[in-house]
Write a protein that holds these residues in place. Sequence first.
Motif, PDB file in Angstrom:
ATOM      1  N   VAL A 168     -24.809 -36.438 -43.314  1.00 25.31           N
ATOM      2  CA  VAL A 168     -26.006 -36.935 -42.609  1.00 25.31           C
ATOM      3  C   VAL A 168     -25.758 -36.905 -41.100  1.00 25.31           C
ATOM      4  CG1 VAL A 168     -27.391 -39.016 -42.166  1.00 25.31           C
ATOM      5  CG2 VAL A 168     -26.909 -38.325 -44.512  1.00 25.31           C
ATOM      6  N   LYS A 169     -24.586 -37.369 -40.691  1.00 27.83           N
ATOM      7  CA  LYS A 169     -24.248 -37.403 -39.257  1.00 27.83           C
ATOM      8  C   LYS A 169     -24.262 -35.983 -38.665  1.00 27.83           C
ATOM      9  CE  LYS A 169     -21.561 -41.523 -38.717  1.00 27.83           C
ATOM     10  NZ  LYS A 169     -20.247 -41.998 -39.146  1.00 27.83           N
ATOM     11  N   GLU A 177     -36.745 -24.293 -36.571  1.00 30.21           N
ATOM     12  CA  GLU A 177     -35.392 -24.679 -36.991  1.00 30.21           C
ATOM     13  C   GLU A 177     -35.269 -26.201 -37.068  1.00 30.21           C
ATOM     14  OE1 GLU A 177     -32.196 -23.104 -34.581  1.00 30.21           O
ATOM     15  OE2 GLU A 177     -30.689 -23.934 -35.967  1.00 30.21           O
ATOM     16  N   ALA A 178     -35.846 -26.883 -36.065  1.00 29.51           N
ATOM     17  CA  ALA A 178     -35.812 -28.354 -36.052  1.00 29.51           C
ATOM     18  C   ALA A 178     -36.533 -28.921 -37.273  1.00 29.51           C
ATOM     19  CB  ALA A 178     -36.444 -28.885 -34.772  1.00 29.51           C
ATOM     20  N   THR A 179     -37.657 -28.354 -37.630  1.00 27.14           N
ATOM     21  CA  THR A 179     -38.432 -28.818 -38.799  1.00 27.14           C
ATOM     22  C   THR A 179     -37.617 -28.616 -40.079  1.00 27.14           C
ATOM     23  OG1 THR A 179     -40.432 -28.117 -37.643  1.00 27.14           O
ATOM     24  CG2 THR A 179     -40.649 -28.562 -40.000  1.00 27.14           C
ATOM     25  N   SER A 180     -36.999 -27.451 -40.182  1.00 30.35           N
ATOM     26  CA  SER A 180     -36.214 -27.140 -41.373  1.00 30.35           C
ATOM     27  C   SER A 180     -34.986 -28.066 -41.486  1.00 30.35           C
ATOM     28  CB  SER A 180     -35.823 -25.664 -41.299  1.00 30.35           C
ATOM     29  OG  SER A 180     -34.702 -25.421 -42.083  1.00 30.35           O
ATOM     30  N   LEU A 181     -34.346 -28.299 -40.323  1.00 25.51           N
ATOM     31  CA  LEU A 181     -33.172 -29.206 -40.325  1.00 25.51           C
ATOM     32  C   LEU A 181     -33.565 -30.627 -40.717  1.00 25.51           C
ATOM     33  CD1 LEU A 181     -31.301 -28.027 -37.078  1.00 25.51           C
ATOM     34  CD2 LEU A 181     -30.458 -27.824 -39.426  1.00 25.51           C
ATOM     35  N   LYS A 182     -34.732 -31.065 -40.249  1.00 29.67           N
ATOM     36  CA  LYS A 182     -35.191 -32.432 -40.570  1.00 29.67           C
ATOM     37  C   LYS A 182     -35.549 -32.560 -42.049  1.00 29.67           C
ATOM     38  CE  LYS A 182     -36.902 -33.825 -36.055  1.00 29.67           C
ATOM     39  NZ  LYS A 182     -38.089 -33.870 -35.192  1.00 29.67           N
ATOM     40  N   PHE A 201     -34.140 -30.951 -44.452  1.00 26.25           N
ATOM     41  CA  PHE A 201     -32.894 -31.050 -45.212  1.00 26.25           C
ATOM     42  C   PHE A 201     -32.201 -32.398 -44.972  1.00 26.25           C
ATOM     43  CE2 PHE A 201     -28.429 -29.670 -46.301  1.00 26.25           C
ATOM     44  CZ  PHE A 201     -28.684 -29.571 -47.647  1.00 26.25           C
ATOM     45  N   LEU A 202     -32.451 -32.985 -43.780  1.00 27.30           N
ATOM     46  CA  LEU A 202     -31.875 -34.313 -43.493  1.00 27.30           C
ATOM     47  C   LEU A 202     -32.382 -35.350 -44.502  1.00 27.30           C
ATOM     48  CD1 LEU A 202     -30.217 -36.230 -41.648  1.00 27.30           C
ATOM     49  CD2 LEU A 202     -32.309 -36.576 -40.286  1.00 27.30           C
ATOM     50  N   VAL A 203     -33.673 -35.231 -44.873  1.00 24.61           N
ATOM     51  CA  VAL A 203     -34.254 -36.164 -45.857  1.00 24.61           C
ATOM     52  C   VAL A 203     -33.485 -36.076 -47.187  1.00 24.61           C
ATOM     53  CG1 VAL A 203     -36.335 -36.720 -47.194  1.00 24.61           C
ATOM     54  CG2 VAL A 203     -36.536 -36.119 -44.774  1.00 24.61           C
ATOM     55  N   ILE A 204     -33.176 -34.843 -47.575  1.00 20.38           N
ATOM     56  CA  ILE A 204     -32.431 -34.634 -48.829  1.00 20.38           C
ATOM     57  C   ILE A 204     -31.025 -35.246 -48.711  1.00 20.38           C
ATOM     58  CG2 ILE A 204     -31.382 -32.862 -50.326  1.00 20.38           C
ATOM     59  CD1 ILE A 204     -33.861 -31.088 -49.600  1.00 20.38           C
ATOM     60  N   LEU A 205     -30.391 -35.007 -47.546  1.00 19.22           N
ATOM     61  CA  LEU A 205     -29.024 -35.543 -47.342  1.00 19.22           C
ATOM     62  C   LEU A 205     -29.029 -37.079 -47.320  1.00 19.22           C
ATOM     63  CD1 LEU A 205     -27.611 -33.069 -44.653  1.00 19.22           C
ATOM     64  CD2 LEU A 205     -26.988 -33.207 -47.073  1.00 19.22           C
ATOM     65  N   GLU A 206     -30.088 -37.667 -46.751  1.00 15.49           N
ATOM     66  CA  GLU A 206     -30.196 -39.137 -46.723  1.00 15.49           C
ATOM     67  C   GLU A 206     -30.402 -39.698 -48.128  1.00 15.49           C
ATOM     68  OE1 GLU A 206     -31.799 -39.968 -42.165  1.00 15.49           O
ATOM     69  OE2 GLU A 206     -33.246 -39.584 -43.777  1.00 15.49           O
ATOM     70  N   ASP A 207     -31.161 -38.963 -48.944  1.00 14.70           N
ATOM     71  CA  ASP A 207     -31.342 -39.369 -50.351  1.00 14.70           C
ATOM     72  C   ASP A 207     -29.998 -39.354 -51.081  1.00 14.70           C
ATOM     73  OD1 ASP A 207     -33.996 -39.825 -50.167  1.00 14.70           O
ATOM     74  OD2 ASP A 207     -34.650 -37.937 -51.097  1.00 14.70           O
TER      75      ASP A 207
END
Length: 233
Positions: A65-66, A96-101, A103-109
């Motif tokens: 996540v970090k 790219e920022a949208t795509s990274l964000k 995937f961040l949701v998935i990583l936070e889950d």
Amino acid sequence: MSRPQNLYRLQQIDSQIDQADLRLKEIRTLLSDNTELNKASGIAAKADKILQSAKKELRTAEQNVKNQQIKIEQVENSLYSGVVRNPKELQDLQNEATSLKRFLVILEDRQLEAMLSVDEANEIFSNADAELQKIEAQNEKQQKNLVDERDKILGERELFLAQQKDARKYIIPTDLNVYERLRKQRTGIAVAKVENRACNACGSTLSAALNQSARSPSQVVFCESCGRILFAT
Ligand SMILES: [Zn+2]
């Protein structure tokens, strides 16, 4: 004392020694039996292993996540720094920022799931550890009681052995031989008391003649049914 009486006295002492030996054997077995403790210890060790593994997975998830947040920050810095002006490049950075964000949701889950797994593993380990400590305390107490009991029996056994030595002095060798043979053949009981005209070892009723001779101090008579030496008072 009469011949049967001397034999009966020895029998009583030997029975006490037999009883002491039996209990000492039981105590030895109980003292060496760690089944329950080993079982609880194994369960706690396994639970600890699962907990450590869950904690490791959580650390990885937190790091992921970090890292993702840093990547987003870097892309957004480029996006808003004013260095990039080309609309196509700006659009690419935005995408790219949208795509990274996303995937961040998935990583936070995944991080949340890892936290829940740690909580669950922690509870299982705490219960297993509490159970282990309970069994350890019980075991320690039981072992102490058994050692105390063993020492007490060993002390009593010494006295019985002294009494046995003394009692044997009053028994003539032929009687002693018969007595020892019967002890082996009749599960430790060679001498039976006569109670209400019956042998108290096997329960059979004595004939009048036998009942009479069992009272003789100078002769040794045997139960017609079980073959034990009879002692009548
Ligand atoms: Zn009998």
